[in-house]
Scaffold this motif. Structure first.
Motif, short mmCIF file in Angstrom:
data_model
loop_
_atom_site.label_atom_id
_atom_site.label_comp_id
_atom_site.label_asym_id
_atom_site.label_seq_id
_atom_site.Cartn_x
_atom_site.Cartn_y
_atom_site.Cartn_z
N LEU A 140 0.84 -1.20 0.00
CA LEU A 140 0.00 0.00 0.00
C LEU A 140 0.88 1.26 0.00
N THR B 269 0.94 2.70 6.20
CA THR B 269 1.82 1.53 6.15
C THR B 269 1.64 0.69 7.41
N GLY C 85 -2.18 -0.66 7.55
CA GLY C 85 -2.69 -1.33 6.34
C GLY C 85 -2.68 -2.85 6.42
#
Lengths: 222, 222, 222
Positions: free
Chosen positions: C52, C143, C146
């Motif tokens: 992501l 981050t 996710g």
């Protein structure tokens, strides 16, 4: 042509972010999340559609994570939901049915505003970045339905776009209006707001009709 | 070398999109979505894996939103499901168990076709765009499992890839075959279709064995 | 300045990938997935946050699909979970409540390690790729949350980030520390590890307090 496309897109984006963020926060209240969960869901709902749009168009980092005005808007929406949270909780304690009904209605109308604004804003941005016409329409629709779909999946619900007849179709018409107008070189501020009004009108009509004749308009289901 | 890589990839993509779109539509019927929900789920399932692939490879806007032939294919698949919808609904009214069984079987086999075709098509596209070998394999697998995972998450189910022993492994073998053949400079149309047949054969064998000996082949669970 | 930013980021990433992958595998065991499902969930949880991040920063193909050391790390984590799988299954047969409690605790602490490491590693990578400060902070948080969010959505749970008060906030502080230090030109290896320790300390404190005073610290809910 648009006289001030950047300002116009910014205005559309901010309205859509605010409406979706409030809807996300209210879904969080209904799902009995705590305050922080409500704020995070407001964030994901408000910025999810625009981030998806920018990823699809290769405009990275997406404005949804880098533009201060977008983040501030979503924070304000989060604060608004948090401010109203105790009132809604209190209402829910005394009259649970009323609470769910009121929140459900508010979410639908706010979602309609976000849908209308983002379908047009998404298509506009795709046009400006030079994407092919078909891609501009699809990006508009995905921008419009993305935030709500992320919101619903996160709280374990089947997304609205799969459950409501007249949900994706207005967004498709709104995005198509802008793209066709651009091809015909008649795209103007009036056309943009007209497209927003078209989507909003169709979606709100669908919500109202669905409420008043709950079974009649449904297609045959199992 | 491939004589006509672009045509071959287009053919693979169209077959995969059609198979996955039908599977998505049928899952929508089984989840009791209405007609529009069925069409939207067909769309997301058919194009989700390819869009994920293109995002991972930086090929934006993804062909899944900009290539008219892809959109037309998914629309045709949506129309096919919509045409068969009343028949399935009618079947479901009279014999609910038969309906669920028939749809469940059809979804599994169509999903197998999509898995086979997309694992190879995804790896091929990554190779052509110059991604490292490992990335080509992973992109192939993610292209293959992405559409089905999106489909299952949207209707609130745990994705097939987490629930079936022999699901990701055939896709891994298919993508690896193409990438290894490319490294050995023996990649040909025959190898590509051979890899597709390998994945399809393994996956269908797993489906058939699972059906006939439902408990024996399972690993110990809690 | 950092003396060895690339090595440092690699170390952070590997620790985060390993911790999240183990947490994903354990959630898979608790959700009664079979061995393959456990391995796939370990994979998605370990690499999801980093993929992501790289998509948001336009660094494609993401290192999570192209860097052999990352894939090997996640495979080792998968093997570790698979090795412990029969033990946990056996424990679960004899003492189901103990199993769920033990796994639940292990998942929370591993998740805290991943959260701490990825919030800092995500912000660092965004800084190095020249993203605006605000985007660096948001990328760090996304981050960090996710991988866990993908893990939870895949097994049909509402993500931890929506359910726990002190989950996103430590990640926000960790990412912000790194970004502010960079702006003040005092970013060093010590600051990086200090930021990791800060997030980890806050998150573990929250876990421990929540366990000992389960109702007191909660905000009013419906």
């Amino acid at each position: 042509m648009l006289t001030a496309p950047a300002d116009l897109r910014l205005a559309l984006d901010l309205v859509g972010i605010f409406a979706f963020a409030i809807s996300g926060g209210l879904v969080g209240v209904r799902a009995r999340l705590d305050l922080f969960g409500v704020a995070v869901l407001a964030w994901a709902t408000g910025l999810g559609g625009g981030i998806l749009r920018d990823l699809l168009l290769g405009d990275v980092p997406p404005v949804g994570i880098s533009e201060p005005r977008y983040i501030i808007t979503v924070l304000l929406a989060g604060l608004a939901v948090v401010a109203v949270y105790p009132v809604v909780v209190d209402l829910g304690r005394r009259r649970p049915r009323l609470r769910l009904g009121v929140i459900g209605q508010a979410v639908k109308y706010l979602d309609a505003v976000g849908l209308a604004v983002f379908s047009v804003a998404g298509a506009l941005k795709a046009l400006i970045l030079g994407a092919p016409p078909l891609a501009c329409i699809v990006v508009g629709v995905l921008t419009a339905v993305g935030g709500g779909a992320i919101r619903d999946v996160l709280v374990g619900q089947v997304p609205e776009v799969l459950r409501r007849e007249v949900y994706a179709v207005p967004a498709l018409l709104g995005a198509s209006t802008v793209v066709v107008a651009s091809r015909l070189e008649v795209l103007s501020v009036a056309v943009v707001w007209g497209a927003v009004a078209l989507v909003l009108g169709l979606r709100i009509t669908a919500i109202v009709l669905d409420l008043q004749v709950p079974t009649r308009l449904h297609l045959p289901t199992l």
